[in-house]
Design a protein around this motif. Structure first.
Motif, PDB file in Angstrom:
ATOM      1  N   PRO A   1      77.967  28.440  21.251  1.00  0.00           N
ATOM      2  CA  PRO A   1      77.036  28.556  20.111  1.00  0.00           C
ATOM      3  C   PRO A   1      75.747  29.217  20.431  1.00  0.00           C
ATOM      4  O   PRO A   1      75.302  29.219  21.676  1.00  0.00           O
ATOM      5  N   LEU A   2      75.270  29.820  19.210  1.00  0.00           N
ATOM      6  CA  LEU A   2      73.863  30.635  19.477  1.00  0.00           C
ATOM      7  C   LEU A   2      72.987  30.123  18.238  1.00  0.00           C
ATOM      8  O   LEU A   2      73.626  29.513  17.219  1.00  0.00           O
ATOM      9  N   PRO A   3      71.900  30.217  18.468  1.00  0.00           N
ATOM     10  CA  PRO A   3      70.846  29.680  17.435  1.00  0.00           C
ATOM     11  C   PRO A   3      70.878  30.549  16.242  1.00  0.00           C
ATOM     12  O   PRO A   3      71.562  31.754  16.177  1.00  0.00           O
ATOM     13  N   ALA A   4      70.904  30.138  14.969  1.00  0.00           N
ATOM     14  CA  ALA A   4      70.817  30.989  13.698  1.00  0.00           C
ATOM     15  C   ALA A   4      69.944  32.222  13.873  1.00  0.00           C
ATOM     16  O   ALA A   4      68.658  31.870  13.858  1.00  0.00           O
ATOM     17  N   GLY A   5      70.315  33.130  13.649  1.00  0.00           N
ATOM     18  CA  GLY A   5      69.485  34.408  14.005  1.00  0.00           C
ATOM     19  C   GLY A   5      70.437  35.674  14.109  1.00  0.00           C
ATOM     20  O   GLY A   5      71.712  35.542  14.062  1.00  0.00           O
ATOM     21  N   CYS A   6      69.706  36.538  14.565  1.00  0.00           N
ATOM     22  CA  CYS A   6      70.598  38.083  14.394  1.00  0.00           C
ATOM     23  C   CYS A   6      71.267  37.981  15.995  1.00  0.00           C
ATOM     24  O   CYS A   6      72.317  38.527  15.882  1.00  0.00           O
ATOM     25  N   GLY A   7      70.406  38.058  16.841  1.00  0.00           N
ATOM     26  CA  GLY A   7      70.927  38.222  18.175  1.00  0.00           C
ATOM     27  C   GLY A   7      71.554  39.269  18.748  1.00  0.00           C
ATOM     28  O   GLY A   7      71.046  40.361  18.821  1.00  0.00           O
ATOM     29  N   PRO A   8      72.952  38.971  19.046  1.00  0.00           N
ATOM     30  CA  PRO A   8      73.739  40.208  19.622  1.00  0.00           C
ATOM     31  C   PRO A   8      74.064  41.107  18.445  1.00  0.00           C
ATOM     32  O   PRO A   8      74.227  42.246  19.243  1.00  0.00           O
ATOM     33  N   CYS A   9      73.714  41.208  17.481  1.00  0.00           N
ATOM     34  CA  CYS A   9      74.196  41.989  16.424  1.00  0.00           C
ATOM     35  C   CYS A   9      73.221  43.304  16.896  1.00  0.00           C
ATOM     36  O   CYS A   9      73.431  44.313  16.377  1.00  0.00           O
ATOM     37  N   ILE A  10      71.964  42.898  17.211  1.00  0.00           N
ATOM     38  CA  ILE A  10      70.980  44.050  17.546  1.00  0.00           C
ATOM     39  C   ILE A  10      70.604  44.091  18.697  1.00  0.00           C
ATOM     40  O   ILE A  10      69.675  44.796  19.107  1.00  0.00           O
ATOM     41  N   GLY A  11      71.254  43.538  19.461  1.00  0.00           N
ATOM     42  CA  GLY A  11      71.392  43.831  21.332  1.00  0.00           C
ATOM     43  C   GLY A  11      70.208  42.890  21.589  1.00  0.00           C
ATOM     44  O   GLY A  11      69.438  43.501  22.668  1.00  0.00           O
ATOM     45  N   LEU A  12      70.020  41.832  21.317  1.00  0.00           N
ATOM     46  CA  LEU A  12      69.178  40.943  21.783  1.00  0.00           C
ATOM     47  C   LEU A  12      69.605  39.650  22.108  1.00  0.00           C
ATOM     48  O   LEU A  12      70.712  39.185  21.329  1.00  0.00           O
ATOM     49  N   GLY A  13      69.139  38.893  23.170  1.00  0.00           N
ATOM     50  CA  GLY A  13      69.670  37.638  23.523  1.00  0.00           C
ATOM     51  C   GLY A  13      70.845  37.796  24.486  1.00  0.00           C
ATOM     52  O   GLY A  13      71.345  38.381  25.214  1.00  0.00           O
ATOM     53  N   THR A  14      71.511  36.850  24.207  1.00  0.00           N
ATOM     54  CA  THR A  14      72.771  36.185  25.257  1.00  0.00           C
ATOM     55  C   THR A  14      74.135  36.989  24.634  1.00  0.00           C
ATOM     56  O   THR A  14      74.317  37.125  23.654  1.00  0.00           O
ATOM     57  N   GLY A  15      74.892  37.398  25.408  1.00  0.00           N
ATOM     58  CA  GLY A  15      76.322  37.724  25.321  1.00  0.00           C
ATOM     59  C   GLY A  15      76.452  39.045  24.856  1.00  0.00           C
ATOM     60  O   GLY A  15      77.402  39.556  24.095  1.00  0.00           O
ATOM     61  N   LEU A  16      75.409  40.246  25.406  1.00  0.00           N
ATOM     62  CA  LEU A  16      75.619  41.618  25.103  1.00  0.00           C
ATOM     63  C   LEU A  16      76.741  42.054  25.686  1.00  0.00           C
ATOM     64  O   LEU A  16      77.204  41.735  26.768  1.00  0.00           O
ATOM     65  N   LEU A  17      77.403  43.259  25.345  1.00  0.00           N
ATOM     66  CA  LEU A  17      78.435  43.954  25.773  1.00  0.00           C
ATOM     67  C   LEU A  17      78.083  44.616  27.137  1.00  0.00           C
ATOM     68  O   LEU A  17      76.938  45.447  27.078  1.00  0.00           O
ATOM     69  N   LYS A  18      78.837  44.623  28.196  1.00  0.00           N
ATOM     70  CA  LYS A  18      78.445  45.206  29.436  1.00  0.00           C
ATOM     71  C   LYS A  18      79.078  46.535  29.539  1.00  0.00           C
ATOM     72  O   LYS A  18      80.239  46.887  28.696  1.00  0.00           O
ATOM     73  N   ASP A  19      79.047  47.389  30.561  1.00  0.00           N
ATOM     74  CA  ASP A  19      79.806  48.609  30.767  1.00  0.00           C
ATOM     75  C   ASP A  19      81.317  48.490  30.618  1.00  0.00           C
ATOM     76  O   ASP A  19      81.873  47.441  31.187  1.00  0.00           O
ATOM     77  N   ASN A  20      81.778  49.017  29.907  1.00  0.00           N
ATOM     78  CA  ASN A  20      83.179  49.294  29.855  1.00  0.00           C
ATOM     79  C   ASN A  20      84.005  48.126  28.951  1.00  0.00           C
ATOM     80  O   ASN A  20      85.183  47.931  29.176  1.00  0.00           O
ATOM     81  N   GLU A  21      83.359  47.107  28.486  1.00  0.00           N
ATOM     82  CA  GLU A  21      83.555  45.948  27.818  1.00  0.00           C
ATOM     83  C   GLU A  21      84.039  46.382  26.343  1.00  0.00           C
ATOM     84  O   GLU A  21      83.563  47.452  25.974  1.00  0.00           O
ATOM     85  N   VAL A  22      85.004  45.633  25.643  1.00  0.00           N
ATOM     86  CA  VAL A  22      85.419  45.772  24.176  1.00  0.00           C
ATOM     87  C   VAL A  22      84.846  44.521  23.654  1.00  0.00           C
ATOM     88  O   VAL A  22      85.325  43.414  24.014  1.00  0.00           O
ATOM     89  N   GLY A  23      84.221  44.647  22.536  1.00  0.00           N
ATOM     90  CA  GLY A  23      83.911  43.813  21.642  1.00  0.00           C
ATOM     91  C   GLY A  23      84.528  43.789  20.395  1.00  0.00           C
ATOM     92  O   GLY A  23      84.618  44.872  19.893  1.00  0.00           O
ATOM     93  N   ILE A  24      84.771  42.654  19.540  1.00  0.00           N
ATOM     94  CA  ILE A  24      85.317  42.694  18.220  1.00  0.00           C
ATOM     95  C   ILE A  24      84.246  41.738  17.530  1.00  0.00           C
ATOM     96  O   ILE A  24      83.990  40.616  17.893  1.00  0.00           O
ATOM     97  N   SER A  25      83.728  42.014  16.618  1.00  0.00           N
ATOM     98  CA  SER A  25      82.405  41.620  15.942  1.00  0.00           C
ATOM     99  C   SER A  25      82.671  41.282  14.415  1.00  0.00           C
ATOM    100  O   SER A  25      83.375  42.418  13.760  1.00  0.00           O
ATOM    101  N   ALA A  26      82.289  40.168  13.895  1.00  0.00           N
ATOM    102  CA  ALA A  26      82.212  40.344  12.328  1.00  0.00           C
ATOM    103  C   ALA A  26      80.835  40.631  11.768  1.00  0.00           C
ATOM    104  O   ALA A  26      80.421  40.359  10.766  1.00  0.00           O
TER     105      ALA A  26
END
Length: 659
Positions: A385-410
């Motif tokens: 869980p993350l707090p209600a907010g924008c967060g990783p969608c704009i590259g801020l906070g916990t859980g960002l993609l690292k080199d060569n990783e693949v993310g699937i996002s809503a």
């Protein structure tokens, strides 16, 4: 002959100021607007700075703005906490409605609390203001200077965009969501067919919930549009009746029996029902897209582009390993989205090696899904869980993609590097696809969990470009004292599409605040053509290609041309942010696609900067440009709203003169 208006034009009409009696707003008009509300988020601090620089002693109407802190809510540094505190104190000082970090994403709050409402116009200093179109409002983005202007004077300017119609036919198949529809459309029409348009959705819209409409409207931004508005129908009415009842009960419980919500009330809903706003029969639309919903199946966008979409059956064959999955952001983290994900993960565990991040769109959504048990189902499956907010969608906070990783996002954007490392790959999908991918460990649809797949069928949609009959020329408009209504000069052609702001004004100079105007004039277009500054002459008119000024929001990309003696730039189309920054700084920019096409026919050999030899006489009030010994072009007229800003030398000076 009566002037016919589409839905966008009719809504804008209600919020337009200083119109001559009887004049109806049409696409292309430069107008002054006073929107119902203006929302700013973490960028409120930057707008506060502009507000203070302008010297405004007070807000024009403290109930017009809303401050909602949502972007960097995970950042607990002393600097960020102080920034948030300053914004809160500023809000309390002036009596502005304020929503602290943790209350939710600004766009969700604007909808929940009624700052946007059917048939109203609400703007925000954020590109995803289009979201408000999901409830039948006109939502559109502005820049920070506009926000400061609205705070100070209650108004800013707008150029009414061309309007396109998207008509839905057929019926959605089971398991297909609004997110699948908009991802498919972004991939299907991926050559700027609706760039800088406002969209009106029509046809079989009743099968889309309000949540799905908000999702589709939100991602019209990624489709290149300035708004995406659904009609008000029974689905909308039922949503607001339920909402009004819920808010009233909560308000009475907290404040007592006399409580009345300030914006969402049964009285206002009845007024909305009794006074529908619909487009006139025969109103103008520059494009008409017909979508067969029967042919839409779940799709994903990417990697790293919304313009590339792939069907679930096709991408499942590739078994693309997922490292991180995201169910967050303003586009897809409402209760319906979280509920859909919970139904899929129930009884399963997130695949080892996958991190599945979830966040509610608001504290109210969080409470709803906690009470329903959906939140706990997601947590039991292994979601983080993350707090209600924008967060990783704009590259801020916990859980960002690292080199060569693949993310699937809503989420709504998957630009390279936006959600973390530029070496990562980001895909977009519906909440159902994200949840299933988190369980299986590769990009897939929900059926994959049970070993099933769906039939792959191509989406069917048709683009029609209607012939719009040119109406008789309107009587010449008013001329503001001091405005140079006629121009003469030579056309200088820079034949390049997507000429970005770094090409116009190099980034290496952008943050050097002490560069004199003369130097800015010498380095203008340096990254595009180092010879440009040496070729132009005072009062030349520059003509660019299509999507001129894309990229960053640096204002110097407009002012440097002005300082070089260029009074006017034509192009086939402009980035909307560039257009706003240009006029806000006193540079006229007008879209003339026919002129660009004619120049390309006349000069097929591309050179970076061409002195065409085409001498022109331009009447900005009549909307006419004459080529010496040549063709006459109709061009957009410049209304008094834009004239006043040009005469003042920019929006900030215009505001200062009115406070």
């Amino acid at each position: 002959m009566s002037v016919k208006q589409n839905l966008i034009e009719k809504i804008v009409q209600k919020y337009t100021l200083d119109l001559p009696e009887g004049q109806k707003v049409k696409s292309g008009d430069f107008i002054s607007i006073s929107p119902e509300h203006v929302m700013t988020h973490d960028n409120t601090g930057a707008v506060m700075k502009k507000f203070k620089e302008i010297g405004a002693p007070k807000f024009f109407d403290p109930k017009q703005p809303i401050f909602a802190l949502d972007h960097d809510v995970q950042n607990k540094s002393e600097k960020n906490l102080q920034k948030y505190k300053n914004i809160e104190e500023f809000a309390h000082k002036y009596g502005v409605d304020f929503y602290p970090a943790g209350r939710g994403i600004g766009h969700q709050i604007v909808v929940e609390e009624g700052y946007t409402f059917p048939y109203t116009m609400t703007v925000a200093s954020d590109s995803h203001s289009n979201t408000y179109g999901g409830i039948g409002a006109l939502g559109t983005p502005i820049v920070r200077t506009d926000a400061a202007s609205i705070w100070s004077t209650g108004r800013t300017w707008w150029q009414v965009p061309p309007v396109a119609k998207v008509e839905f036919k057929g019926k959605l198949q089971p398991g297909v969501t609004g997110k699948d529809v908009i991802i498919t459309l972004c991939g299907l029409f991926n050559h700027d067919e609706v760039l800088n348009c406002a969209l009106e959705f029509t046809g079989n819209v009743e099968q889309f919930s309000i949540s799905e409409r908000l999702t589709i409207a939100n991602m019209t931004t990624e489709w290149g549009c300035l708004a995406g508005v659904f009609p008000v129908d029974q689905v909308t009415i039922d949503f607001y009746k339920d909402r009004a009842e819920k808010l009233l009960k909560a308000g009475i419980a907290k404040h007592g029996a006399k409580y009345v919500h300030p914006r969402i009330t049964m009285k206002r809903i009845e007024e909305m029902i009794n006074n529908p706003v619909v487009p006139d029969e025969g109103a103008d639309y520059v494009k008409h897209i017909i979508v067969d919903l029967d042919s839409i199946i779940p799709h994903v966008a990417g990697p790293n582009s919304v313009k590339v979409s792939t069907s679930i059956p096709e991408i499942e064959k590739q078994k693309i390993t997922v490292h991180k999955a995201y169910l967050v952001s303003c586009v897809n983290s409402r209760a319906k989205d979280l509920r859909e994900a919970a139904e899929i993960v129930k009884g399963h565990k997130v695949k080892e090696g996958v991190e599945f991040y979830i966040a509610a769109a608001s504290s109210e959504v969080q409470k709803e899904v906690e009470e329903s048990g959906d939140w706990n189902i997601l947590l039991e499956a292994g979601a983080i869980p993350l707090p209600a907010g924008c967060g990783p969608c704009i590259g801020l906070g916990t859980g960002l993609l690292k080199d060569n990783e693949v993310g699937i996002s809503a989420t709504n954007r998957n630009f390279k590097g936006r959600m973390g490392s530029p070496l990562a790959k980001a895909y977009l999908g519906s909440p159902a696809v994200v949840a299933a991918s988190a369980i299986m460990g590769y990009i897939c649809g929900p059926g994959a969990i049970e070993g099933k797949t769906i039939k792959d069928i191509p989406p069917v949609a048709e683009l029609i470009t209607p012939k719009i009959e040119k109406s008789a020329a309107a009587a010449p408009g008013q001329v503001v004292d001091g405005f140079q209504s006629t121009l003469e000069g030579e056309l200088v052609f820079c034949d390049a599409d997507n000429l970005n702001t770094d090409g116009i004004y190099p980034g290496k100079y952008t943050y050097q605040d002490d560069i004199p105007r003369e130097t800015m004039a010498k380095v203008v277009m340096e990254n595009y053509d180092p010879e440009f500054a040496g070729q132009i002459q005072k009062n030349d008119v520059v003509v660019g290609g299509f999507n001129f000024g894309t990229g960053s929001s640096r204002e110097q990309a407009a002012t440097a041309l002005l300082y070089a003696g260029i009074p006017l730039v034509f192009s086939g189309s402009f980035s909307e942010t560039y257009k706003r920054n240009a006029i806000n700084n006193g540079l006229l920019v007008l879209e003339t696609p026919e002129l660009v096409e004619d120049l390309r026919k006349a000069f097929p050999e591309k050179i970076l900067t061409r002195r065409t030899g085409w001498k022109v006489k331009i009447d900005l009030i009549k909307g006419v440009m004459e080529i010496e010994n040549g063709k006459t072009y109709n061009i957009p007229t410049v209304g008094t709203a834009a004239q006043e800003i040009i005469v003042a030398g920019g929006l900030e000076n215009w505001v200062k003169a009115r406070i």
